[in-house]
Design a protein around this motif. Structure first.
Motif, PDB file in Angstrom:
ATOM      1  N   UNK A   1       3.278 104.068  76.192  1.00 40.63           N
ATOM      2  CA  UNK A   1       3.469 105.484  76.516  1.00 40.63           C
ATOM      3  C   UNK A   1       3.445 105.637  78.040  1.00 40.63           C
ATOM      4  N   UNK A   2       4.467 106.332  78.569  1.00 44.45           N
ATOM      5  CA  UNK A   2       4.551 106.532  80.005  1.00 44.45           C
ATOM      6  C   UNK A   2       3.326 107.291  80.521  1.00 44.45           C
ATOM      7  N   UNK A   3       2.764 108.152  79.713  1.00 43.63           N
ATOM      8  CA  UNK A   3       1.577 108.908  80.133  1.00 43.63           C
ATOM      9  C   UNK A   3       0.383 107.984  80.404  1.00 43.63           C
ATOM     10  N   UNK A   4       0.413 106.767  79.886  1.00 43.36           N
ATOM     11  CA  UNK A   4      -0.649 105.772  80.151  1.00 43.36           C
ATOM     12  C   UNK A   4      -0.261 104.835  81.287  1.00 43.36           C
ATOM     13  N   UNK A   5       1.040 104.582  81.447  1.00 42.28           N
ATOM     14  CA  UNK A   5       1.518 103.637  82.470  1.00 42.28           C
ATOM     15  C   UNK A   5       1.575 104.297  83.852  1.00 42.28           C
ATOM     16  N   UNK A   6       2.090 105.526  83.904  1.00 45.20           N
ATOM     17  CA  UNK A   6       2.290 106.201  85.196  1.00 45.20           C
ATOM     18  C   UNK A   6       1.006 106.257  86.041  1.00 45.20           C
ATOM     19  N   UNK A   7      -0.149 106.601  85.462  1.00 51.66           N
ATOM     20  CA  UNK A   7      -1.367 106.619  86.295  1.00 51.66           C
ATOM     21  C   UNK A   7      -1.742 105.237  86.844  1.00 51.66           C
ATOM     22  N   UNK A   8      -1.412 104.180  86.115  1.00 51.16           N
ATOM     23  CA  UNK A   8      -1.690 102.825  86.603  1.00 51.16           C
ATOM     24  C   UNK A   8      -0.846 102.534  87.841  1.00 51.16           C
ATOM     25  N   UNK A   9       0.424 102.918  87.789  1.00 48.74           N
ATOM     26  CA  UNK A   9       1.326 102.727  88.930  1.00 48.74           C
ATOM     27  C   UNK A   9       0.834 103.548  90.122  1.00 48.74           C
ATOM     28  N   UNK A  10       0.440 104.776  89.843  1.00 45.80           N
ATOM     29  CA  UNK A  10      -0.047 105.654  90.913  1.00 45.80           C
ATOM     30  C   UNK A  10      -1.286 105.057  91.575  1.00 45.80           C
ATOM     31  N   UNK A  11      -2.208 104.567  90.776  1.00 47.99           N
ATOM     32  CA  UNK A  11      -3.444 104.011  91.334  1.00 47.99           C
ATOM     33  C   UNK A  11      -3.207 102.685  92.042  1.00 47.99           C
ATOM     34  N   UNK A  12      -2.534 101.766  91.380  1.00 48.80           N
ATOM     35  CA  UNK A  12      -2.390 100.402  91.915  1.00 48.80           C
ATOM     36  C   UNK A  12      -1.398 100.294  93.070  1.00 48.80           C
ATOM     37  N   UNK A  13      -0.302 101.021  92.999  1.00 49.94           N
ATOM     38  CA  UNK A  13       0.750 100.884  94.009  1.00 49.94           C
ATOM     39  C   UNK A  13       0.781 102.053  94.985  1.00 49.94           C
ATOM     40  N   UNK A  14       1.043 103.248  94.482  1.00 54.40           N
ATOM     41  CA  UNK A  14       1.168 104.423  95.344  1.00 54.40           C
ATOM     42  C   UNK A  14      -0.132 104.648  96.117  1.00 54.40           C
ATOM     43  N   UNK A  15      -1.249 104.478  95.448  1.00 56.31           N
ATOM     44  CA  UNK A  15      -2.547 104.673  96.081  1.00 56.31           C
ATOM     45  C   UNK A  15      -2.825 103.709  97.220  1.00 56.31           C
ATOM     46  N   UNK A  16      -2.105 102.608  97.256  1.00 61.67           N
ATOM     47  CA  UNK A  16      -2.261 101.631  98.337  1.00 61.67           C
ATOM     48  C   UNK A  16      -1.130 101.730  99.356  1.00 61.67           C
ATOM     49  N   UNK A  17      -0.322 102.790  99.238  1.00 59.72           N
ATOM     50  CA  UNK A  17       0.707 103.033 100.242  1.00 59.72           C
ATOM     51  C   UNK A  17       2.064 102.408  99.962  1.00 59.72           C
ATOM     52  N   UNK A  18       2.263 101.901  98.760  1.00 59.36           N
ATOM     53  CA  UNK A  18       3.552 101.281  98.416  1.00 59.36           C
ATOM     54  C   UNK A  18       4.489 102.315  97.822  1.00 59.36           C
ATOM     55  N   UNK A  19       5.696 102.376  98.354  1.00 58.56           N
ATOM     56  CA  UNK A  19       6.726 103.271  97.802  1.00 58.56           C
ATOM     57  C   UNK A  19       7.203 102.710  96.475  1.00 58.56           C
ATOM     58  N   UNK A  20       7.278 103.563  95.455  1.00 64.07           N
ATOM     59  CA  UNK A  20       7.687 103.145  94.104  1.00 64.07           C
ATOM     60  C   UNK A  20       8.820 104.050  93.639  1.00 64.07           C
ATOM     61  N   UNK A  21       9.882 103.417  93.142  1.00 64.28           N
ATOM     62  CA  UNK A  21      10.991 104.156  92.533  1.00 64.28           C
ATOM     63  C   UNK A  21      11.124 103.700  91.096  1.00 64.28           C
ATOM     64  N   UNK A  22      11.171 104.684  90.189  1.00 66.14           N
ATOM     65  CA  UNK A  22      11.367 104.434  88.761  1.00 66.14           C
ATOM     66  C   UNK A  22      12.771 104.898  88.405  1.00 66.14           C
ATOM     67  N   UNK A  23      13.501 104.029  87.732  1.00 69.90           N
ATOM     68  CA  UNK A  23      14.904 104.282  87.382  1.00 69.90           C
ATOM     69  C   UNK A  23      15.019 104.615  85.904  1.00 69.90           C
ATOM     70  N   UNK A  24      15.662 105.732  85.637  1.00 69.75           N
ATOM     71  CA  UNK A  24      16.009 106.101  84.269  1.00 69.75           C
ATOM     72  C   UNK A  24      17.505 105.827  84.117  1.00 69.75           C
ATOM     73  N   UNK A  25      17.855 105.084  83.088  1.00 67.25           N
ATOM     74  CA  UNK A  25      19.270 104.752  82.875  1.00 67.25           C
ATOM     75  C   UNK A  25      20.098 105.996  82.698  1.00 67.25           C
ATOM     76  N   UNK A  26      21.270 105.961  83.269  1.00 60.41           N
ATOM     77  CA  UNK A  26      22.194 107.075  83.128  1.00 60.41           C
ATOM     78  C   UNK A  26      22.825 107.033  81.742  1.00 60.41           C
ATOM     79  N   UNK A  27      23.117 108.208  81.212  1.00 59.72           N
ATOM     80  CA  UNK A  27      23.803 108.261  79.921  1.00 59.72           C
ATOM     81  C   UNK A  27      22.898 108.321  78.835  1.00 59.72           C
TER      82      UNK A  27
END
Length: 160
Positions: free
Chosen positions: A134-160
């Motif tokens: 579930x993205x609701x469980x994954x997104x906070x991990x990305x925010x804490x581990x990467x964004x919180x340490x100053x790393x720019x993160x881009x998530x791609x949603x497939x077109x179509x």
């Protein structure tokens, strides 16, 4: 601190300048052939070959849930094979293969490498496809581990 940037597009063609790491989730069985890994393999053969060697030789290396293998596919581009899925879904499966703790550990390792390289991190919605997370469980991990340490993160949603 910026948040996660969401865009429509292909995570195997990351946007922006500078060093980039494409992060994705792999299983712990050595299986590669469904989901996002197919797009990775269409673009570069090295991540799949490296992952299969890593799994085959696992008795003598760090292959396990939470481990990450970094494969350079271009002068400024890396693919991070993150082991964050226990097994695979089958017709008889009752639970989901995603392992949030393993993804959390792997994201910490990706953050370390991103800081070391001065890289941004790019990914699909990891752990939410075949792994059943579930993205609701994954997104906070990305925010804490990467964004919180100053790393720019881009998530791609497939077109179509």
């Amino acid at each position: 601190m910026r948040g996660i940037t969401y865009i429509q597009g292909d995570a195997t063609a990351p946007q922006g300048k500078g060093v980039k790491i494409i992060a994705h989730v792999c299983n712990d069985l050595g299986g590669w052939g469904k989901g996002f890994v197919r797009a990775v393999s269409r673009r570069w053969p090295e991540p799949e070959a490296a992952y299969r060697r890593w799994h085959r030789d696992r008795a003598g290396n760090d292959f396990a849930l939470g481990a990450v293998q970094f494969v350079q596919v271009g002068p400024y581009l890396w693919v991070a094979n993150m082991v964050g899925q226990r097994g695979m879904r089958t017709g008889r499966s009752t639970g989901v293969p995603v392992r949030y703790e393993a993804i959390d550990t792997a994201l910490g390792r990706v953050a370390d490498r991103a800081l070391e390289l001065g890289a941004s991190v790019h990914m699909p919605r990891i752990g939410c496809g075949l792994a059943g997370g579930k993205w609701s469980r994954i997104e906070p991990l990305i925010t804490e581990r990467l964004v919180g340490r100053g790393t720019a993160v881009t998530v791609y949603d497939r077109e179509g």
